[in-house]
Write a protein that holds these residues in place. Sequence first.
Motif, short mmCIF file in Angstrom:
data_model
loop_
_atom_site.label_atom_id
_atom_site.label_comp_id
_atom_site.label_asym_id
_atom_site.label_seq_id
_atom_site.Cartn_x
_atom_site.Cartn_y
_atom_site.Cartn_z
N VAL A 122 0.85 -1.18 0.00
CA VAL A 122 0.00 0.00 0.00
C VAL A 122 0.88 1.23 0.00
CG1 VAL A 122 -2.11 0.86 1.09
CG2 VAL A 122 -1.20 -1.32 1.78
N LYS A 123 0.66 2.13 -0.95
CA LYS A 123 1.46 3.37 -0.96
C LYS A 123 0.56 4.56 -0.64
CE LYS A 123 3.01 7.26 -3.16
NZ LYS A 123 2.40 8.30 -3.98
N PHE A 124 1.05 5.43 0.24
CA PHE A 124 0.31 6.67 0.54
C PHE A 124 1.13 7.85 0.06
CE2 PHE A 124 -1.40 3.54 3.42
CZ PHE A 124 -2.77 3.76 3.34
N GLY A 125 0.52 8.68 -0.75
CA GLY A 125 1.19 9.86 -1.28
C GLY A 125 1.25 10.98 -0.26
N GLY A 126 2.00 12.02 -0.60
CA GLY A 126 2.21 13.14 0.30
C GLY A 126 0.91 13.78 0.77
N VAL A 178 5.61 5.10 2.16
CA VAL A 178 5.16 6.47 2.42
C VAL A 178 6.00 7.51 1.69
CG1 VAL A 178 4.18 5.92 4.69
CG2 VAL A 178 6.57 6.66 4.55
N SER A 179 5.31 8.59 1.31
CA SER A 179 6.00 9.78 0.78
C SER A 179 6.28 10.72 1.94
CB SER A 179 5.09 10.51 -0.21
OG SER A 179 4.91 9.75 -1.36
N ALA A 180 6.97 11.81 1.64
CA ALA A 180 7.16 12.88 2.64
C ALA A 180 5.83 13.64 2.76
CB ALA A 180 8.27 13.81 2.17
N PRO A 181 5.61 14.35 3.89
CA PRO A 181 4.37 15.11 4.00
C PRO A 181 4.20 16.07 2.81
CG PRO A 181 5.50 15.03 6.12
CD PRO A 181 6.44 14.45 5.12
N ILE A 241 3.56 24.11 0.71
CA ILE A 241 4.79 23.62 0.06
C ILE A 241 5.08 22.21 0.57
CG2 ILE A 241 7.24 24.10 -0.41
CD1 ILE A 241 6.71 27.01 0.35
N LYS A 242 5.37 21.30 -0.38
CA LYS A 242 5.70 19.92 -0.01
C LYS A 242 7.01 19.90 0.78
CE LYS A 242 4.38 16.78 -3.60
NZ LYS A 242 4.91 15.97 -4.69
N VAL A 243 7.14 18.98 1.72
CA VAL A 243 8.40 18.87 2.48
C VAL A 243 9.58 18.63 1.54
CG1 VAL A 243 9.63 17.34 4.08
CG2 VAL A 243 7.42 18.29 4.73
N THR A 244 9.38 17.85 0.48
CA THR A 244 10.49 17.60 -0.47
C THR A 244 11.00 18.92 -1.06
OG1 THR A 244 9.47 15.49 -0.99
CG2 THR A 244 11.17 16.26 -2.51
N ASP A 245 10.09 19.81 -1.40
CA ASP A 245 10.53 21.09 -1.98
C ASP A 245 11.24 21.95 -0.93
OD1 ASP A 245 9.63 20.88 -4.75
OD2 ASP A 245 7.64 20.77 -3.88
N GLY A 294 9.42 5.79 0.55
CA GLY A 294 9.42 5.78 -0.91
C GLY A 294 10.48 6.71 -1.47
N PHE A 295 10.60 6.75 -2.80
CA PHE A 295 11.33 7.79 -3.52
C PHE A 295 12.83 7.59 -3.68
CE2 PHE A 295 12.42 12.62 -3.48
CZ PHE A 295 12.26 12.73 -4.84
N PHE A 296 13.44 6.60 -2.98
CA PHE A 296 14.90 6.47 -3.14
C PHE A 296 15.39 5.05 -2.85
CE2 PHE A 296 14.39 7.17 1.37
CZ PHE A 296 15.44 6.51 1.98
N SER A 318 12.82 9.81 -10.03
CA SER A 318 12.35 11.12 -10.47
C SER A 318 11.21 11.57 -9.55
CB SER A 318 11.94 11.09 -11.94
OG SER A 318 11.06 10.04 -12.16
N ARG A 319 10.86 12.85 -9.64
CA ARG A 319 9.87 13.41 -8.71
C ARG A 319 8.58 12.59 -8.74
NH1 ARG A 319 10.45 18.45 -6.32
NH2 ARG A 319 8.80 17.61 -5.00
N SER A 320 7.95 12.50 -7.61
CA SER A 320 6.75 11.67 -7.40
C SER A 320 7.07 10.18 -7.43
CB SER A 320 5.66 11.97 -8.44
OG SER A 320 5.20 13.26 -8.25
N GLY A 321 8.34 9.86 -7.21
CA GLY A 321 8.82 8.49 -7.39
C GLY A 321 8.47 7.51 -6.27
N SER A 322 7.73 7.92 -5.25
CA SER A 322 7.33 6.92 -4.24
C SER A 322 6.40 5.88 -4.88
CB SER A 322 6.61 7.58 -3.07
OG SER A 322 7.46 8.48 -2.44
N ASP A 323 5.67 6.29 -5.91
CA ASP A 323 4.84 5.32 -6.66
C ASP A 323 5.72 4.19 -7.19
OD1 ASP A 323 2.59 6.91 -6.36
OD2 ASP A 323 2.66 7.75 -8.39
#
Length: 454
Positions: free
Chosen positions: A4-8, A35-38, A46-50, A181-183, A195-200
């Motif tokens: 199960v993946k949950f987006g920001g 999980v993604s970052a908040p 603003i997203k935490v990643t940014d 996610g993401f890395f 790449s961005r949005s990569g937790s998917d």
Amino acid sequence: MKVVKFGGSSLASGAQVEKVFHIVASDPERKIVVVSAPGKRYSDDIKVTDLLISCAEHYLNGEDASELVETIIGRYKSIADELNLSNNIIEKITDDLLSLLNGDKDNPASFIEAVKASGEDNNAKLIAAVFNHKGLETHYVSPKEAGLLVSNEPGNAQVLPESYERLYELKKQSGIIVFPGFFGYNTEGDVVTFSRSGSDITGSILANGIKADLYENFTDVDAVYAVNPNIVKNPKEIRELTYREMRELSYCGFSVFHDEALIPAFRAGIPVNVKNTNNPEAPGTLIMSARENINGPVVGIASDDKFCSIYVGKYMMNKEIGFGRKILLILEEFGLSFEHIPSGIDDITIIVRQNQMDEEIEKSIVKRIIDDLDADEVRVEHDLALIMLVGEGMRQKVGTAARASNALAAANINIEMINQGSSETSMMFGVKDAVEKKAVQALYEEFFAEVKVR
Ligand SMILES: Nc1ncnc2c1ncn2[C@@H]1O[C@H](COP(=O)(O)OP(=O)(O)O)[C@@H](O)[C@H]1O
Ligand SMILES: N[C@@H](CC(=O)OP(=O)(O)O)C(=O)O
């Protein structure tokens, strides 16, 4: 077993994390939680990643970033406070972020990667702490420990095949696993991000790794809609999509699911279910190998801008052996990838993403094509949008192109180019960026009947 993946957007506040907890706790099959970052709590947020990227850049430039650090920590703290967690976890997150920021900067790209990825990493630790606090046995697992190895391409990592066998071992872990996610890690042991949005993408890799029965991707909409909801109001929901349809749509602007995330799930034949954290009872959209075609020829309309075309004309091009190869070789030398190549007997057009080419590179490429290939004409056209009509049903249905071009003509939109993929599941229309939305709305009205457009 499900991944199960949950987006920001599903993890942006304590109230959202509470929903996430109930979703996971309500189904014992939900074993691995990516999980993604908040993310954003409201549209201007603003997203935490940014925030992290900006913070890393401040540190690299020797600028004061204390306000940014405070804002980032504040995002985690507000979630912890809302859910009555002790401050221990926030202290750990603070120490981790500060030691990263004050750490080695000899390789600025690696430094940015590590800071960027900490958004997911620290959030995974926080979410695991929340679940345990609520009585659910949960373990944070790091991609390093799990063996998620990726290529060394910062911001564009690709999973290394040997990862899958290692990830299978995750099945043996008791309780719930929360995985950032993401890395992943390169073979040197450094963090490299997708790449961005990569937790998917992480979710899909894990689903393949543990041979899950289902990959659920939780976001903030009830379904994948037939068109971007920011362009058309209340668009039709799509119940079922094939992997190929979703890949074409997400590649061309359906940001709800990352286009690269389909491949690992597709290879293992694992269905993907896009669902809403705010309305988990809704069935969402199921993406799988084949579907019954109960709708019309077109299942979705996607669009993306900032493309440009390189037009090359030469009399008798069709007789010249190796002409196409030589053009592509020139692009390769300049490190450019291409998206589409519509062609005629005496001309060929190569569509590329505009951000790959600055003015200088463009001039050099044009000169090389003229000099090396003795072309009669080379023209570069900027600011193009590509609109993609997608649907497996197009293969059996006559007249889709005619309907689409009539709809565009009725809206007074000039078509710059048309290209139909050889799989016949997509049809591409190139228009000027400025009329992109109008063109999508006209096509939506044509194929999905009466709608109110934004
Ligand atoms: N065709 C589409 N169907 C649904 N959502 C779409 C579509 N195209 C773009 N979107 C956008 O994608 C958003 C969800 O993706 P994203 O913001 O990345 O979510 P998350 O934070 O869960 O990763 C939606 O809120 C919507 O604005
Ligand atoms: N946080 C990363 C990765 C990601 O997938 O995020 P989200 O699920 O919020 O799109 C990004 O913003 O790119």
